[in-house]
Structure formats: structure tokens, C-alpha cells
Write a protein that holds these residues in place. Structure first.
Motif, PDB file in Angstrom:
ATOM      1  N   MET A   1     -17.855  18.789  47.777  1.00 22.51           N
ATOM      2  CA  MET A   1     -18.886  17.778  47.696  1.00 22.51           C
ATOM      3  C   MET A   1     -19.819  17.233  46.772  1.00 22.51           C
ATOM      4  SD  MET A   1     -21.363  16.457  50.656  1.00 22.51           S
ATOM      5  CE  MET A   1     -22.058  15.166  50.917  1.00 22.51           C
ATOM      6  N   LEU A   2     -20.167  17.893  45.698  1.00 16.75           N
ATOM      7  CA  LEU A   2     -20.841  17.675  44.649  1.00 16.75           C
ATOM      8  C   LEU A   2     -20.355  16.873  44.079  1.00 16.75           C
ATOM      9  CD1 LEU A   2     -23.505  20.213  44.342  1.00 16.75           C
ATOM     10  CD2 LEU A   2     -24.410  18.038  44.745  1.00 16.75           C
ATOM     11  N   LEU A   3     -18.829  17.060  43.422  1.00 18.36           N
ATOM     12  CA  LEU A   3     -17.757  16.339  42.446  1.00 18.36           C
ATOM     13  C   LEU A   3     -17.510  15.904  42.395  1.00 18.36           C
ATOM     14  CD1 LEU A   3     -16.225  17.424  40.379  1.00 18.36           C
ATOM     15  CD2 LEU A   3     -15.129  18.228  41.266  1.00 18.36           C
TER      16      LEU A   3
ATOM     17  N   HIS B   1     -16.744  15.344  53.970  1.00 19.83           N
ATOM     18  CA  HIS B   1     -17.648  15.867  54.400  1.00 19.83           C
ATOM     19  C   HIS B   1     -19.523  15.995  54.126  1.00 19.83           C
ATOM     20  CE1 HIS B   1     -14.747  18.462  52.504  1.00 19.83           C
ATOM     21  NE2 HIS B   1     -14.665  17.580  51.617  1.00 19.83           N
ATOM     22  N   PHE B   2     -20.074  15.587  54.791  1.00 21.06           N
ATOM     23  CA  PHE B   2     -21.145  14.936  55.282  1.00 21.06           C
ATOM     24  C   PHE B   2     -21.792  15.950  56.396  1.00 21.06           C
ATOM     25  CE2 PHE B   2     -24.109  12.815  57.367  1.00 21.06           C
ATOM     26  CZ  PHE B   2     -25.514  12.224  56.465  1.00 21.06           C
ATOM     27  N   GLU B   3     -21.186  15.598  57.585  1.00 22.94           N
ATOM     28  CA  GLU B   3     -21.720  16.701  58.736  1.00 22.94           C
ATOM     29  C   GLU B   3     -21.643  18.243  58.054  1.00 22.94           C
ATOM     30  OE1 GLU B   3     -19.620  16.141  62.355  1.00 22.94           O
ATOM     31  OE2 GLU B   3     -19.463  14.388  61.909  1.00 22.94           O
TER      32      GLU B   3
ATOM     33  N   ALA C   1     -26.506  17.691  47.646  1.00 24.11           N
ATOM     34  CA  ALA C   1     -25.654  16.703  47.554  1.00 24.11           C
ATOM     35  C   ALA C   1     -25.827  15.946  48.444  1.00 24.11           C
ATOM     36  CB  ALA C   1     -24.733  17.311  48.399  1.00 24.11           C
ATOM     37  N   LEU C   2     -26.890  15.925  49.454  1.00 25.53           N
ATOM     38  CA  LEU C   2     -27.452  14.701  50.038  1.00 25.53           C
ATOM     39  C   LEU C   2     -28.359  13.672  48.974  1.00 25.53           C
ATOM     40  CD1 LEU C   2     -28.250  16.163  52.829  1.00 25.53           C
ATOM     41  CD2 LEU C   2     -26.541  14.474  53.013  1.00 25.53           C
TER      42      LEU C   2
ATOM     43  N   ALA D   1     -29.515   9.459  54.045  1.00 26.92           N
ATOM     44  CA  ALA D   1     -29.467  10.605  53.399  1.00 26.92           C
ATOM     45  C   ALA D   1     -30.710  10.957  52.572  1.00 26.92           C
ATOM     46  CB  ALA D   1     -28.418  10.738  52.069  1.00 26.92           C
ATOM     47  N   VAL D   2     -31.638  10.508  53.039  1.00 26.84           N
ATOM     48  CA  VAL D   2     -32.834  11.234  51.775  1.00 26.84           C
ATOM     49  C   VAL D   2     -33.698  12.084  52.355  1.00 26.84           C
ATOM     50  CG1 VAL D   2     -35.607  10.495  51.098  1.00 26.84           C
ATOM     51  CG2 VAL D   2     -32.982   9.874  50.031  1.00 26.84           C
TER      52      VAL D   2
END
Length: 128
Positions: free
Chosen positions: A1-3, A23-25, A38-39, A58-59
Motif C-alpha cells: 500500500m505504501l509503495l 488495501h484500505f480495509e 499509509a493512512l 483518513a487522518v
């Protein structure tokens, strides 16, 4: 997710951002330092796309995960004793705090982090 989030800042950003959102969940459920990072990146990407409410959410999710991990608490509550890891956790927490405060003021909303409940030390100016 980070990439995928980092690559979303480049040319084919929509493709990578969509992949990261898949990939959020998992990031929410995993509840790790990587999830917080990531968030936070996702929030920056959302702001870049002028999606302020999604950035705010997200924050908020990153804040809740960070609090679940105890990043807001004094280092004595952490199992980790490595100075480098402790410093990285401090920096992550205070970066998240800064992001929360800046976004709250920008959007005219209340800050969700109560400093009275935070006992973690400030990051040092040098590492090592």
C-alpha cells in the motif's frame, strides 16, 4: 500500500492510487505503524486531489490506530526499548498530531487529539 501511495504522486497516479485504495480495509484491520503511515500518505493524496473530507477521515483513522498502538503514551508503556524505534514512534505520533491540527484548522473543525491524554515525549533533534 505504501509503495502505491508514493507512486501515486508520480505520472500514472490514478492507477497507483486506486491500487492503494484496494488495501484500505486491510490497513485499518492490521493496525500497525505501517497502517498509520499509509493512512497519513493517503490523506496527503486525498488533499492533493482536493478531497478534503476523505483526507479528514483518513487522518481520523490513522489517529485511532495510533492511539490503539499507544503512540500517544509515554515510552514506558511500549515494549520496544531500542532508542531508534522509540524515536521513530515519537516522530510518527507528532507528525500525525501536526497533520491533524493543520487539517482541522484548514477545514474549520475541532482537533480530535486531546493533548491532556498525550504523555509521549517530544522527538529529539538528533537521532543516534
Amino acid at each position: 500500500m505504501l509503495l502505491c501511495l508514493i507512486l501515486s504522486l508520480e505520472e500514472k497516479h490514478e492507477q497507483y492510487f486506486t491500487k492503494a485504495c484496494e488495501h484500505f480495509e486491510h490497513a485499518l484491520e492490521e493496525g500497525s505503524l505501517g497502517s498509520v503511515e499509509a493512512l497519513m500518505l493517503m490523506a496527503l493524496c486525498r488533499l492533493n486531489k482536493d478531497q478534503r473530507n476523505l483526507a479528514w477521515i483518513a487522518v481520523g483513522c490513522a489517529t485511532r490506530i495510533a492511539q490503539t498502538l499507544g503512540l500517544h503514551l509515554n515510552e514506558n508503556h511500549w515494549e520496544e526499548k531500542s532508542q531508534l524505534v522509540i524515536e521513530n514512534r515519537r516522530r510518527l505520533w507528532w507528525s500525525l498530531y501536526d497533520m491533524e491540527v493543520c487539517l482541522a484548522f484548514r477545514l474549520g473543525r475541532c482537533v480530535a487529539i486531546d493533548l491532556a491524554s498525550c504523555s509521549v515525549g517530544m522527538p529529539s533533534e538528533t537521532v543516534g
